[in-house]
Structure formats: structure tokens, C-alpha cells
Design a protein around this motif. Structure first.
Motif, PDB file in Angstrom:
ATOM      1  N   ARG A   8       0.284 -16.269   1.946  1.00  0.00           N
ATOM      2  CA  ARG A   8       0.386 -15.226   2.977  1.00  0.00           C
ATOM      3  C   ARG A   8       1.244 -14.062   2.490  1.00  0.00           C
ATOM      4  O   ARG A   8       0.873 -12.901   2.605  1.00  0.00           O
ATOM      5  CB  ARG A   8       0.978 -15.833   4.257  1.00  0.00           C
ATOM      6  CG  ARG A   8       1.038 -14.848   5.419  1.00  0.00           C
ATOM      7  CD  ARG A   8       1.148 -15.600   6.742  1.00  0.00           C
ATOM      8  NE  ARG A   8       2.363 -16.375   6.874  1.00  0.00           N
ATOM      9  CZ  ARG A   8       3.454 -15.959   7.528  1.00  0.00           C
ATOM     10  NH1 ARG A   8       3.465 -14.762   8.087  1.00  0.00           N
ATOM     11  NH2 ARG A   8       4.514 -16.736   7.639  1.00  0.00           N
ATOM     12  N   LEU A   9       2.407 -14.400   1.911  1.00  0.00           N
ATOM     13  CA  LEU A   9       3.280 -13.341   1.404  1.00  0.00           C
ATOM     14  C   LEU A   9       2.661 -12.668   0.187  1.00  0.00           C
ATOM     15  O   LEU A   9       2.736 -11.449   0.026  1.00  0.00           O
ATOM     16  CB  LEU A   9       4.663 -13.917   1.042  1.00  0.00           C
ATOM     17  CG  LEU A   9       5.694 -12.898   0.542  1.00  0.00           C
ATOM     18  CD1 LEU A   9       5.923 -11.794   1.577  1.00  0.00           C
ATOM     19  CD2 LEU A   9       7.023 -13.587   0.227  1.00  0.00           C
ATOM     20  N   GLN A  12       0.254 -10.103   1.362  1.00  0.00           N
ATOM     21  CA  GLN A  12       0.940  -8.951   1.951  1.00  0.00           C
ATOM     22  C   GLN A  12       1.526  -8.049   0.862  1.00  0.00           C
ATOM     23  O   GLN A  12       1.364  -6.824   0.899  1.00  0.00           O
ATOM     24  CB  GLN A  12       2.063  -9.428   2.883  1.00  0.00           C
ATOM     25  CG  GLN A  12       2.817  -8.279   3.554  1.00  0.00           C
ATOM     26  CD  GLN A  12       3.984  -8.751   4.407  1.00  0.00           C
ATOM     27  OE1 GLN A  12       4.251  -9.957   4.526  1.00  0.00           O
ATOM     28  NE2 GLN A  12       4.692  -7.809   5.009  1.00  0.00           N
ATOM     29  N   LEU A  13       2.188  -8.657  -0.108  1.00  0.00           N
ATOM     30  CA  LEU A  13       2.818  -7.867  -1.172  1.00  0.00           C
ATOM     31  C   LEU A  13       1.765  -7.204  -2.060  1.00  0.00           C
ATOM     32  O   LEU A  13       1.941  -6.061  -2.498  1.00  0.00           O
ATOM     33  CB  LEU A  13       3.740  -8.761  -2.012  1.00  0.00           C
ATOM     34  CG  LEU A  13       4.930  -9.383  -1.276  1.00  0.00           C
ATOM     35  CD1 LEU A  13       5.768 -10.234  -2.218  1.00  0.00           C
ATOM     36  CD2 LEU A  13       5.800  -8.307  -0.616  1.00  0.00           C
ATOM     37  N   ARG A  16       0.356  -4.129  -0.324  1.00  0.00           N
ATOM     38  CA  ARG A  16       1.316  -3.033  -0.372  1.00  0.00           C
ATOM     39  C   ARG A  16       1.371  -2.429  -1.781  1.00  0.00           C
ATOM     40  O   ARG A  16       1.390  -1.211  -1.953  1.00  0.00           O
ATOM     41  CB  ARG A  16       2.699  -3.542   0.042  1.00  0.00           C
ATOM     42  CG  ARG A  16       3.670  -2.452   0.151  1.00  0.00           C
ATOM     43  CD  ARG A  16       4.920  -2.769   0.887  1.00  0.00           C
ATOM     44  NE  ARG A  16       5.571  -1.489   1.016  1.00  0.00           N
ATOM     45  CZ  ARG A  16       5.605  -0.759   2.105  1.00  0.00           C
ATOM     46  NH1 ARG A  16       5.080  -1.218   3.216  1.00  0.00           N
ATOM     47  NH2 ARG A  16       6.171   0.426   2.114  1.00  0.00           N
ATOM     48  N   ALA A  17       1.401  -3.305  -2.783  1.00  0.00           N
ATOM     49  CA  ALA A  17       1.460  -2.817  -4.171  1.00  0.00           C
ATOM     50  C   ALA A  17       0.208  -2.014  -4.518  1.00  0.00           C
ATOM     51  O   ALA A  17       0.273  -1.034  -5.268  1.00  0.00           O
ATOM     52  CB  ALA A  17       1.618  -3.993  -5.123  1.00  0.00           C
TER      53      ALA A  17
ATOM     54  N   PHE B 277      14.293 -16.523   0.485  1.00  0.00           N
ATOM     55  CA  PHE B 277      12.939 -16.702   1.014  1.00  0.00           C
ATOM     56  C   PHE B 277      12.667 -18.203   0.991  1.00  0.00           C
ATOM     57  O   PHE B 277      12.725 -18.824  -0.079  1.00  0.00           O
ATOM     58  CB  PHE B 277      11.907 -15.962   0.157  1.00  0.00           C
ATOM     59  CG  PHE B 277      10.487 -16.278   0.529  1.00  0.00           C
ATOM     60  CD1 PHE B 277       9.992 -15.939   1.779  1.00  0.00           C
ATOM     61  CD2 PHE B 277       9.656 -16.937  -0.359  1.00  0.00           C
ATOM     62  CE1 PHE B 277       8.686 -16.235   2.134  1.00  0.00           C
ATOM     63  CE2 PHE B 277       8.345 -17.243  -0.014  1.00  0.00           C
ATOM     64  CZ  PHE B 277       7.859 -16.893   1.245  1.00  0.00           C
ATOM     65  N   ALA B 306       9.454  -9.147  -7.668  1.00  0.00           N
ATOM     66  CA  ALA B 306       8.242  -9.648  -7.002  1.00  0.00           C
ATOM     67  C   ALA B 306       8.386  -9.605  -5.476  1.00  0.00           C
ATOM     68  O   ALA B 306       7.393  -9.519  -4.753  1.00  0.00           O
ATOM     69  CB  ALA B 306       7.943 -11.073  -7.454  1.00  0.00           C
ATOM     70  N   HIS B 309       9.641  -5.429  -1.854  1.00  0.00           N
ATOM     71  CA  HIS B 309       8.728  -4.525  -1.164  1.00  0.00           C
ATOM     72  C   HIS B 309       9.137  -4.400   0.304  1.00  0.00           C
ATOM     73  O   HIS B 309       9.679  -5.346   0.888  1.00  0.00           O
ATOM     74  CB  HIS B 309       7.291  -5.043  -1.234  1.00  0.00           C
ATOM     75  CG  HIS B 309       6.691  -4.922  -2.604  1.00  0.00           C
ATOM     76  ND1 HIS B 309       6.131  -3.750  -3.068  1.00  0.00           N
ATOM     77  CD2 HIS B 309       6.581  -5.823  -3.616  1.00  0.00           C
ATOM     78  CE1 HIS B 309       5.687  -3.935  -4.301  1.00  0.00           C
ATOM     79  NE2 HIS B 309       5.948  -5.172  -4.658  1.00  0.00           N
ATOM     80  N   SER B 310       8.839  -3.242   0.873  1.00  0.00           N
ATOM     81  CA  SER B 310       9.142  -3.004   2.286  1.00  0.00           C
ATOM     82  C   SER B 310       8.161  -3.728   3.195  1.00  0.00           C
ATOM     83  O   SER B 310       7.077  -4.125   2.763  1.00  0.00           O
ATOM     84  CB  SER B 310       9.067  -1.501   2.582  1.00  0.00           C
ATOM     85  OG  SER B 310      10.013  -0.814   1.831  1.00  0.00           O
ATOM     86  N   VAL B 312       8.498  -6.601   4.890  1.00  0.00           N
ATOM     87  CA  VAL B 312       8.459  -8.067   4.906  1.00  0.00           C
ATOM     88  C   VAL B 312       9.514  -8.580   5.883  1.00  0.00           C
ATOM     89  O   VAL B 312      10.677  -8.192   5.812  1.00  0.00           O
ATOM     90  CB  VAL B 312       8.730  -8.647   3.499  1.00  0.00           C
ATOM     91  CG1 VAL B 312       8.657 -10.175   3.534  1.00  0.00           C
ATOM     92  CG2 VAL B 312       7.743  -8.070   2.490  1.00  0.00           C
ATOM     93  N   ARG B 314      10.106 -11.980   6.381  1.00  0.00           N
ATOM     94  CA  ARG B 314      10.238 -13.419   6.164  1.00  0.00           C
ATOM     95  C   ARG B 314      11.431 -13.790   5.281  1.00  0.00           C
ATOM     96  O   ARG B 314      11.535 -14.926   4.855  1.00  0.00           O
ATOM     97  CB  ARG B 314       8.931 -13.960   5.554  1.00  0.00           C
ATOM     98  CG  ARG B 314       7.744 -13.739   6.491  1.00  0.00           C
ATOM     99  CD  ARG B 314       6.468 -14.242   5.867  1.00  0.00           C
ATOM    100  NE  ARG B 314       6.550 -15.660   5.548  1.00  0.00           N
ATOM    101  CZ  ARG B 314       5.745 -16.282   4.693  1.00  0.00           C
ATOM    102  NH1 ARG B 314       4.811 -15.602   4.058  1.00  0.00           N
ATOM    103  NH2 ARG B 314       5.882 -17.567   4.455  1.00  0.00           N
TER     104      ARG B 314
END
Lengths: 102, 362
Positions: A8-9, A12-13, A16-17, B277, B306, B309-310, B312, B314
């Protein structure tokens, strides 16, 4: 390190990237910013200090972003959405649920 | 003490001092800022070598840049000013003696370069706030209102006015003879009374600086951390060789392992806190405070790249959720104030949406 990131993360990342990479590409290839794309930091100011773009560049950046991501940026974009590269990424992601999907 | 110099941390009420910077005018003494004048036939080549940023400046223009070590680590935060073929440096982050030693060490034998330490006789007063221009205009005349950002001019009484600032609001740094400091401060305070101006210590300036994501050379440096990790590559030239450039190119090519990232937390966030995390450490907080403007803690954390990033929500600090967001953390009233139309007395008519940029609730 990245192996600890769950799917999931990771998704999302990656999304965005992807948007960040595309905006960097627009800045370097379309607006001819004289620097390597990986030297454009995500939280750098777009205008004035920072990347140093001007009001002519602003119009071009808005048009190119709208075309690339099929979005319409709000008229108040200058005060918030265009402060940094990352705030522009935020705006694109908020306006286009599919932006950055591979 | 900052860089070996006594600096006033606060004047008794940090929250009120922050409010002055955000809503009216803060007046601050910055004795730790070193002002140097570099002159001589080889001055431009010398400054171009020791300063990491581009030096394409017209007379009267200034630029924010950095002084780096050979390994690419930041030594000092600096404004560079082109002063009619001489150069002025306003630097902080390094003790004055060490700064001068660094510069002299990079001056080639036989080079026609003179370095004068203006700080021996001069001091910097800084005005910051959405109505700082109004205070300046009250003292210097209305011509100052059109004074562009990152430009400077010499004024009577051996004063130099630099339009700058590290708070996100209108800012002016005034270099003046130290012997005139007390009288000038009184002059600013007297004229500033009508604008609710107040004296502001360094703590409030630094807190405002973090809210606007300004680099703080006193808090954000660490061994192995370069401008690449701190997102300060915009202050570097990509075309010239300078002290530290080889290390920067190598770091960029390898890719940074960490990157400075903005965080907002509902609980207390402090320097040195570990960001996690799913209970695994992913970074550490390098600057943090409670932001009265948005009602949450704001922080700069150095996160594994890694995770850096904005957007998030969690991650956590001591089990309490934090959210990565795109700084600056606040809206600035200065972006909505038009000096041609507005004034402190009509400030309520300014269409300001409020300090919170978005909904940063973690």
C-alpha cells in the motif's frame, strides 16, 4: 530498507514519485531549467529564490501541467499550489485520482 | 551563545514575538552574523570559488548561497552581495575566526584579494514582518517600498539595507556601525510603536524559519549531511567548480541515503526523536517546535530516502502518528499584503485566508 515498505505504501510513494518525476521533466525539458532533473529538490521554491522562475514561466508551467495531467489548476494556484515543486505535486494528486499510476 | 557570540534568545514572551513577526514587525539584533567585504582585482574569482552558488549578480543584487567544506558539508549560510565590483558576505553558522581562516586558506598565493571584517565595527539589525516595509518607509521614505527582494543599497550614516529575511515575511537586514546601534534600535522601536512592533529574539526567528522551511545552519547541519540531503541544491551552481563541488557531484550521482522531510504531529515532537514506520526506525527529527499558527508540532526530519515523500500519514514518533507534508507549513500574511494598497492600520481588510496552508492534521 525499501523491502520494509508494504504494498500500500509502495504504491502511494511510487505514484507520488512518478508525478514528481514528470514535473521535473517539464521544468528541465520544456521550461529549459539549466540544471539536472535530480538537482530539483521536491521542496524547492518555484519562483523568486529557489528555481527562480518568473511570471511568464508560471503561465507555461500551469498550461503544461494541466495538459500533462488532464487537470484544471484553480485560479488561486499561485498562493498555495505553486509555492514549491512538492505543493504542485500535491495539487496534481488531489485533482487527478489517476495521476502517477503506471 | 551562537558561533561564539552572545545572542538574545528571547525577550520574555516567545509566542508574542512570533506573533509580531507574523502579524506586524519584529526587530532583532543579529550580532552573530559576520559581515565581510572582499575587494581587489581577483575578488570576483575568489568569491566565485569559495561560494557554492552562481555569482551572476548585478551591482546592488544579493543571492543566498552556502560555503562548503571540500567534503561538501555546509560550513556557513551566506548572502553574497555585488557591491560595485567588491563583494559583501553576510555569513552565519561558523565562528568568525574559523570563517576567516577558511577563506584565507582558499586564497591563492599572490592573489589580489583583501578581506575586511566589517563585523569588528558593524552589527546587523533585522526587521521581519508583513509590515516591516512600513517601518522602513517611516524611517527611510516611501522609496524603500519598491525595493526588490535580494537587493541592497547604501544609506546615510554608513548603513546598508539588504532586503532579505528568513521567516517568509517581508525582511530587511540593516548593517550599521555598532556605535550607532543603541540609538538606531531606539529609533526603530519608537517608529514601530504605531505598528505594534516589538523586539524579537533568535528563538522566535528560528521557529518562524522552520515554519517556512528555511535552512538553519545552527540546527540542520550534521556530519555527512550536504545540501543534497537538505534540499538546498538550488543554492549551488551546476556549471562551475567551487570548494566542495566534486563531493556534491559524487553525492548526487550516488543518490542521497536520506532527505529532509516536513512532518506535522499532534503530540510533542522534539529534536532527536526517532521517526518509525511499523515500529522500524526510518529517520530522526533535526528541528521541531509547536507551531501556534497551525496548532500542531512542525518538524524537519531526516528520513531514509525511500520514505522521504509528502502526504504519508502512516509514520509515527513514540507511537503517536505524524504526517509528512509539503512545506512551508504556513501561509504568510506578507504574500497577501500589497504595500501600494495596504497598511498596518487597514490590515483587517487584507484578504488573508489564515496561517494554516491546508488541513495538516496528522
Amino acid at each position: 530498507m525499501a523491502s520494509r515498505i508494504d504494498e500500500r505504501l509502495r504504491a502511494q510513494l511510487a505514484r507520488r514519485a512518478s508525478v514528481l518525476g514528470e514535473i521535473r521533466r517539464i521544468l528541465v525539458e520544456e521550461l529549459r531549467l539549466p540544471m539536472p532533473a535530480d538537482a530539483i529538490d521536491p521542496d524547492v521554491m518555484i519562483f523568486g529564490t529557489g528555481l527562480g522562475l518568473d511570471s511568464v514561466d508560471e503561465v507555461e508551467l500551469v498550461v503544461l501541467t494541466e495538459q500533462r495531467f488532464d487537470v484544471v489548476l484553480p485560479s488561486t494556484v499561485m498562493h498555495d499550489g505553486l509555492r514549491t515543486v512538492n505543493t504542485l505535486v500535491d495539487l496534481v494528486l488531489a485533482l487527478s485520482p489517476k495521476a502517477g499510476d503506471s | 551563545m551562537i558561533d561564539g557570540i552572545d545572542v538574545v534568545a528571547h525577550h520574555g514572551d516567545v509566542e508574542a514575538e512570533i506573533a509580531a513577526v507574523r502579524r506586524s514587525v519584529g526587530i532583532s539584533l543579529l550580532p552573530h552574523v559576520t559581515a565581510l567585504r572582499v575587494s581587489g582585482a581577483d575578488a570576483k574569482a575568489f568569491v566565485d570559488h569559495v561560494v557554492a552558488g552562481r555569482l551572476l549578480l548585478r551591482d546592488g543584487q544579493a543571492r543566498q548561497s552556502l560555503l562548503l567544506s571540500e567534503s561538501g558539508e555546509i560550513l556557513a549560510d551566506a548572502y553574497v552581495c555585488n557591491d560595485d565590483d567588491r563583494f559583501l558576505l553576510f555569513a552565519e553558522g561558523m565562528e568568525r575566526k574559523a570563517l576567516l581562516a577558511h577563506l584565507f586558506a582558499h586564497r591563492s598565493d599572490g592573489a589580489d584579494v583583501a578581506i575586511d571584517d566589517l563585523s569588528e565595527s558593524h552589527t546587523v539589525i533585522s526587521l521581519n514582518g508583513p509590515f516591516a516595509w512600513e517601518l522602513m518607509a517611516a524611517l527611510e521614505g516611501p522609496g524603500v517600498i519598491g525595493f526588490p527582494y535580494l537587493s541592497f543599497y547604501h544609506a546615510a550614516g554608513e548603513r546598508l539595507y539588504l532586503r532579505a529575511g528568513k521567516t517568509g515575511e517581508f525582511g530587511y537586514d540593516v548593517l550599521l556601525p555598532t556605535k550607532a546601534l543603541s540609538a538606531t534600535l531606539d529609533q526603530f522601536l519608537d517608529a514601530g510603536r504605531a505598528l505594534d512592533a516589538r523586539q524579537v529574539g533568535i528563538e522566535a526567528l528560528w521557529r518562524c524559519g522552520l515554519e517556512n522551511w528555511y535552512f538553519n545552519p545552527h540546527l540542520h547541519r550534521a556530519p555527512g549531511i550536504t545540501p543534497v540531503e537538505l534540499q538546498l541544491q538550488w543554492r549551488l551552481s551546476h556549471k562551475k567548480e567551487y570548494v566542495g563541488s566534486s563531493a556534491i557531484i559524487a553525492r548526487r550521482a550516488a543518490g542521497p541515503a536520506r532527505r529532509a522531510t516536513g512532518l506535522v504531529g499532534s503530540g510533542t515532537v522534539g529534536v532527536g526523536d526517532t521517526v518509525t514506520f511499523e515500529d522500524e526506525p526510518i529517520g530522526v527529527v533535526i528541528d521541531a517546535h509547536f507551531s501556534p499558527a497551525i496548532g500542531h508540532s512542525v518538524a524537519m526530519a531526516m528520513l531514509d530516502v525511500a520514505f522521504a515523500h509528502s502526504g504519508v500519514d502512516r509514520y509515527a514518533i513514540r507511537g503517536a502518528p505524524v504526517r509528512t507534508i509539503s512545506p512551508p507549513f504556513v501561509n504568510n500574511l506578507s504574500m497577501y499584503v500589497n504595500p501600494q494598497r495596504d497598511s498596518f492600520n487597514t490590515r483587517d481588510a487584507v484578504r488573508f485566508p489564515g496561517s494554516a496552508r491546508s488541513a495538516p492534521t496528522p
